[in-house]
Scaffold this active site. Structure first.
Site, PDB file in Angstrom:
ATOM      1  N   LYS A  66     -19.550  31.228  10.343  1.00  0.00           N
ATOM      2  CA  LYS A  66     -20.479  30.711  11.321  1.00  0.00           C
ATOM      3  C   LYS A  66     -20.350  29.198  11.454  1.00  0.00           C
ATOM      4  O   LYS A  66     -20.785  28.600  12.443  1.00  0.00           O
ATOM      5  CB  LYS A  66     -21.926  31.042  10.897  1.00  0.00           C
ATOM      6  CG  LYS A  66     -22.197  32.507  10.769  1.00  0.00           C
ATOM      7  CD  LYS A  66     -23.582  32.719  10.153  1.00  0.00           C
ATOM      8  CE  LYS A  66     -23.746  34.165   9.710  1.00  0.00           C
ATOM      9  NZ  LYS A  66     -24.932  34.321   8.880  1.00  0.00           N
ATOM     10  N   GLU A 122     -12.234  24.647  12.298  1.00  0.00           N
ATOM     11  CA  GLU A 122     -12.886  24.900  11.004  1.00  0.00           C
ATOM     12  C   GLU A 122     -13.908  23.809  10.738  1.00  0.00           C
ATOM     13  O   GLU A 122     -13.675  22.647  11.063  1.00  0.00           O
ATOM     14  CB  GLU A 122     -11.846  24.874   9.878  1.00  0.00           C
ATOM     15  CG  GLU A 122     -11.422  26.232   9.357  1.00  0.00           C
ATOM     16  CD  GLU A 122     -12.435  26.864   8.396  1.00  0.00           C
ATOM     17  OE1 GLU A 122     -13.656  26.663   8.563  1.00  0.00           O
ATOM     18  OE2 GLU A 122     -11.988  27.569   7.483  1.00  0.00           O
ATOM     19  N   ASP A 123     -15.033  24.175  10.120  1.00  0.00           N
ATOM     20  CA  ASP A 123     -16.011  23.169   9.754  1.00  0.00           C
ATOM     21  C   ASP A 123     -15.498  22.285   8.618  1.00  0.00           C
ATOM     22  O   ASP A 123     -15.530  21.071   8.690  1.00  0.00           O
ATOM     23  CB  ASP A 123     -17.356  23.815   9.385  1.00  0.00           C
ATOM     24  CG  ASP A 123     -17.197  24.984   8.402  1.00  0.00           C
ATOM     25  OD1 ASP A 123     -16.067  25.264   7.935  1.00  0.00           O
ATOM     26  OD2 ASP A 123     -18.213  25.628   8.096  1.00  0.00           O
ATOM     27  N   ASP A 126     -12.179  23.016   1.976  1.00  0.00           N
ATOM     28  CA  ASP A 126     -12.603  22.707   0.609  1.00  0.00           C
ATOM     29  C   ASP A 126     -11.422  23.036  -0.315  1.00  0.00           C
ATOM     30  O   ASP A 126     -10.497  22.254  -0.447  1.00  0.00           O
ATOM     31  CB  ASP A 126     -13.859  23.538   0.311  1.00  0.00           C
ATOM     32  CG  ASP A 126     -14.460  23.274  -1.054  1.00  0.00           C
ATOM     33  OD1 ASP A 126     -13.903  22.496  -1.817  1.00  0.00           O
ATOM     34  OD2 ASP A 126     -15.512  23.875  -1.360  1.00  0.00           O
ATOM     35  N   LYS A 154     -12.278  17.879   2.189  1.00  0.00           N
ATOM     36  CA  LYS A 154     -12.611  17.275   0.893  1.00  0.00           C
ATOM     37  C   LYS A 154     -11.336  16.754   0.259  1.00  0.00           C
ATOM     38  O   LYS A 154     -10.305  17.418   0.279  1.00  0.00           O
ATOM     39  CB  LYS A 154     -13.290  18.298  -0.010  1.00  0.00           C
ATOM     40  CG  LYS A 154     -14.668  18.680   0.497  1.00  0.00           C
ATOM     41  CD  LYS A 154     -15.443  19.506  -0.495  1.00  0.00           C
ATOM     42  CE  LYS A 154     -16.758  19.965   0.103  1.00  0.00           C
ATOM     43  NZ  LYS A 154     -17.455  20.928  -0.756  1.00  0.00           N
ATOM     44  N   PHE A 175     -20.870  18.988  -2.406  1.00  0.00           N
ATOM     45  CA  PHE A 175     -21.348  20.021  -1.489  1.00  0.00           C
ATOM     46  C   PHE A 175     -22.187  19.374  -0.395  1.00  0.00           C
ATOM     47  O   PHE A 175     -23.126  18.635  -0.674  1.00  0.00           O
ATOM     48  CB  PHE A 175     -22.169  21.072  -2.242  1.00  0.00           C
ATOM     49  CG  PHE A 175     -22.420  22.293  -1.413  1.00  0.00           C
ATOM     50  CD1 PHE A 175     -21.439  23.258  -1.290  1.00  0.00           C
ATOM     51  CD2 PHE A 175     -23.617  22.464  -0.723  1.00  0.00           C
ATOM     52  CE1 PHE A 175     -21.642  24.393  -0.507  1.00  0.00           C
ATOM     53  CE2 PHE A 175     -23.825  23.588   0.063  1.00  0.00           C
ATOM     54  CZ  PHE A 175     -22.839  24.550   0.167  1.00  0.00           C
ATOM     55  N   ASP A 182     -23.838  25.331   5.943  1.00  0.00           N
ATOM     56  CA  ASP A 182     -25.079  25.846   5.373  1.00  0.00           C
ATOM     57  C   ASP A 182     -25.108  25.756   3.856  1.00  0.00           C
ATOM     58  O   ASP A 182     -24.083  25.637   3.199  1.00  0.00           O
ATOM     59  CB  ASP A 182     -25.255  27.319   5.735  1.00  0.00           C
ATOM     60  CG  ASP A 182     -24.297  28.212   4.945  1.00  0.00           C
ATOM     61  OD1 ASP A 182     -23.084  27.952   4.979  1.00  0.00           O
ATOM     62  OD2 ASP A 182     -24.765  29.147   4.273  1.00  0.00           O
ATOM     63  N   ARG A 188     -27.852  24.538   8.993  1.00  0.00           N
ATOM     64  CA  ARG A 188     -26.771  24.485   9.991  1.00  0.00           C
ATOM     65  C   ARG A 188     -27.182  23.650  11.203  1.00  0.00           C
ATOM     66  O   ARG A 188     -26.342  23.108  11.908  1.00  0.00           O
ATOM     67  CB  ARG A 188     -26.416  25.899  10.472  1.00  0.00           C
ATOM     68  CG  ARG A 188     -25.809  26.790   9.394  1.00  0.00           C
ATOM     69  CD  ARG A 188     -25.223  28.045  10.027  1.00  0.00           C
ATOM     70  NE  ARG A 188     -24.970  29.107   9.065  1.00  0.00           N
ATOM     71  CZ  ARG A 188     -23.866  29.226   8.342  1.00  0.00           C
ATOM     72  NH1 ARG A 188     -22.910  28.335   8.456  1.00  0.00           N
ATOM     73  NH2 ARG A 188     -23.708  30.228   7.508  1.00  0.00           N
TER      74      ARG A 188
END
Ligand code: IMP
Ligand code: MG
Length: 204
Positions: A66, A122-123, A126, A154, A175, A182, A188
């Protein structure tokens, strides 16, 4: 003129500060890492770059749900090319803050990718495990081209080598939440990227 919003009211809204102590969304936010303005400026820049790079072609923007839904809406409006959008949903985390390395496709694409110029949105990258899995899967569908645009990356913790052509911001390996990202499905809808207060989650 009844029913119209006065211009002065709109201007007030535009200049309103993005961090508001009375805003219930922000109760668990320690601090803002990337402001709404910084994100919007960066997306404009990326949109212009993508417009130049894909000139004369027709893009398929592929959002990973999401997390990418907010960025997809904003970035797509800075790309001055004919394009289509599609989404796929994957799960890699559950409610924890460390990657499991296990990727499940929850919703697949509606489009056939064969011969298409595909840009994956992509958000955040990581560990890179989710993206690595997705790229392998998508390459098998024989697109004409496949590139990645990630808002955040990251630094120094990718467990696999990845070519991410467009990166918004490199951030420390903490994080983060907001702007699509989220923690346990919340946050979000924050317009910025922020750090959670440590007592808002237990990192187990
Ligand atoms: P990766 O497989 O470790 O690269 O993680 C990819 C996915 O995990 C992202 O698409 C996010 O949904 C989620 N994720 C990774 N880091 C964060 C974070 O800092 N905040 C929120 N979600 C994250
Ligand atoms: Mg998540």
């Amino acid at each position: 003129m009844e029913g119209w919003v006065a211009l002065s009211e709109l201007e007030d809204a535009v200049h309103a500060p993005s961090v508001d102590a009375a805003d219930a969304r922000e109760r668990d936010i320690e601090r803002v890492l990337i402001t709404e303005q910084q994100i919007q400026d960066k997306l404009r820049e990326l949109g212009e770059q993508i417009t130049r790079d894909y000139e004369g072609r027709e893009l398929l923007l592929l959002g990973v749900l999401k997390g990418a839904f907010v960025m997809m809406a904003d970035l797509s409006r800075h790309i001055r090319l004919p394009l289509e959008v599609d989404f796929m949903a994957v799960a890699s985390y559950g409610a924890a803050t460390k990657t499991s390395g296990v990727v499940r496709i929850l919703k697949d694409l509606d489009h056939d990718l064969e011969g298409r110029d595909v840009l994956l949105i992509e958000d955040i990258v990581d560990s890179g495990l989710t993206l690595n899995y997705l790229l392998k899967n998508l390459r098998g569908r024989r697109p004409a081209s496949l590139e990645v645009c990630a808002l955040l990356k990251k630094t120094g913790i990718q467990r696999v080598h990845l070519d991410v052509k467009y990166v918004g911001f490199e951030i420390p390996p903490d994080f983060v939440v907001g702007y699509g990202l989220d923690f346990a499905e919340r946050f979000r809808n924050l317009p910025y990227v922020g750090l959670l207060k440590s007592d808002a989650y237990s990192d187990t």
